[in-house]
Structures are given as structure tokens and as C-alpha cells.
Design a protein around this motif. Sequence first.
Motif, short mmCIF file in Angstrom:
data_model
loop_
_atom_site.label_atom_id
_atom_site.label_comp_id
_atom_site.label_asym_id
_atom_site.label_seq_id
_atom_site.Cartn_x
_atom_site.Cartn_y
_atom_site.Cartn_z
N LEU A 100 0.83 -1.19 0.00
CA LEU A 100 0.00 0.00 0.00
C LEU A 100 0.87 1.25 0.00
N LYS A 101 2.02 1.16 0.69
CA LYS A 101 2.96 2.28 0.75
C LYS A 101 4.36 1.74 1.00
N ILE A 102 5.30 2.27 0.23
CA ILE A 102 6.70 1.94 0.45
C ILE A 102 7.44 3.27 0.60
N GLY A 103 7.90 3.52 1.83
CA GLY A 103 8.64 4.75 2.11
C GLY A 103 10.13 4.46 2.19
N ARG A 104 10.88 5.44 2.72
CA ARG A 104 12.33 5.25 2.84
C ARG A 104 12.69 4.24 3.92
N THR A 105 11.92 4.23 5.03
CA THR A 105 12.28 3.35 6.14
C THR A 105 11.21 2.33 6.52
N LEU A 106 9.97 2.54 6.08
CA LEU A 106 8.89 1.61 6.39
C LEU A 106 8.06 1.32 5.15
N ALA A 107 7.55 0.10 5.10
CA ALA A 107 6.66 -0.30 4.01
C ALA A 107 5.48 -1.05 4.62
N VAL A 108 4.28 -0.77 4.12
CA VAL A 108 3.07 -1.41 4.62
C VAL A 108 2.40 -2.15 3.47
N GLY A 109 2.15 -3.44 3.69
CA GLY A 109 1.53 -4.26 2.66
C GLY A 109 0.40 -5.08 3.22
N GLU A 110 -0.37 -5.66 2.30
CA GLU A 110 -1.47 -6.53 2.70
C GLU A 110 -1.53 -7.71 1.74
N GLY A 111 -2.27 -8.72 2.13
CA GLY A 111 -2.41 -9.87 1.26
C GLY A 111 -3.59 -10.73 1.65
N GLU A 112 -3.92 -11.61 0.73
CA GLU A 112 -4.95 -12.62 0.95
C GLU A 112 -4.32 -13.98 0.79
N LEU A 113 -4.79 -14.91 1.59
CA LEU A 113 -4.44 -16.31 1.42
C LEU A 113 -5.68 -17.02 0.91
N ARG A 114 -5.48 -17.89 -0.07
CA ARG A 114 -6.58 -18.67 -0.65
C ARG A 114 -6.13 -20.11 -0.80
N MET A 115 -7.09 -21.01 -0.84
CA MET A 115 -6.79 -22.39 -1.20
C MET A 115 -6.41 -22.38 -2.68
N ALA A 116 -5.46 -23.22 -3.07
CA ALA A 116 -5.08 -23.32 -4.48
C ALA A 116 -6.33 -23.63 -5.30
N GLY A 117 -6.56 -22.83 -6.33
CA GLY A 117 -7.73 -23.00 -7.18
C GLY A 117 -8.99 -22.35 -6.64
N GLY A 118 -8.92 -21.80 -5.44
CA GLY A 118 -10.10 -21.18 -4.82
C GLY A 118 -10.14 -19.68 -5.06
N GLU A 119 -11.32 -19.13 -4.94
CA GLU A 119 -11.51 -17.69 -5.12
C GLU A 119 -11.71 -16.95 -3.79
N GLU A 120 -12.26 -17.65 -2.80
CA GLU A 120 -12.57 -17.02 -1.52
C GLU A 120 -11.34 -16.95 -0.63
N PRO A 121 -11.09 -15.82 0.01
CA PRO A 121 -9.95 -15.74 0.92
C PRO A 121 -10.18 -16.58 2.17
N ILE A 122 -9.11 -17.24 2.61
CA ILE A 122 -9.17 -17.97 3.88
C ILE A 122 -8.52 -17.16 5.00
N ALA A 123 -7.73 -16.14 4.62
CA ALA A 123 -7.11 -15.26 5.61
C ALA A 123 -6.75 -13.94 4.94
#
Length: 156
Positions: A121-144
Amino acid sequence: MVATMTEMPRSSSDRTPRLTLAETEAFLDAEFPQMAHGGPTYVIEDVGYGTARMRLLVRDEHLRPGGTVSGPAMMALADIALYVALLGAIGPVPLAVTTNFSINFLRRPEPRDVVAICRYLKIGRTLAVGEGELRMAGGEEPIAHVVGTYSIPPKR
């Protein structure tokens, strides 16, 4: 030593990945050989500028009682995928470290491969903030859903 994409001059708006998929794999093999202990576990499927897609090759040791993928196994995948996405944006920085990490488990994972899809979402000089989804392989719905902050060391 092979020249990496990080050695090319760049403008601040350049969104070309700083490492190719092959360079990222080679970097992780060299800097984190413990990841391959016991055979392949994590597979990088794609790396872009601040993005990554990775797969956890689920084995018996990743399962908890009841035959579901364990939380620690999913958290490790998410943490590594966020790190890989960061490498895609900043290049080979072994000392970029996780400073904050949270995960929301949304659904019970089945005992099969898990895929992490991450972006920053943001990558600065000293900090970076990211996000993600985990899904079952072949699945569309996030599990986390995960959110992580990484500390980027100063350039020397």
C-alpha cells in the motif's frame, strides 16, 4: 556475480520490478537457505513491483489436528510473500525485517496448497506497509487476510 535489475538507473516513477523471479529465488536461496530445509515448501509464482504471488506446498507437517492447514504455516507463507513483494520494489535487501504483522483467519483451510497474493500500500524510505490474501489453491474465496509492516534499513 550476475548483474541484477537493481543496477540500472531508475526514475522515481519506474514500476519495473527491481528483481526478476529468478533473481528473487537466487537471493532467497543464498540469504535464507533454511527455507529449503526438508525440501521445497514455498514457491514464488510471480513477483512484481511491490507485488507477489507465492504458494505453500502443503505437507503433513503443515497440518494441525483435524486435517486443516495450521495457522503458523499460513503466517509463514504470508510473511515470506510480503517480503518477496517488498524485494520486488526495493531490490535485494536482506536486512529488511518485519516490524508488525497481523492475520485474520476467515475460513477453515482444507489440507491442500495455499496461495498468498500480496501487494504494498505504501513503500517509504524506512517503512513499508503491505497486505495480502491467502486462498486455497484453485479457490476464489480468501481464507485469511494479512497486513504487515517492514522496516527498510538505511542505504550505506
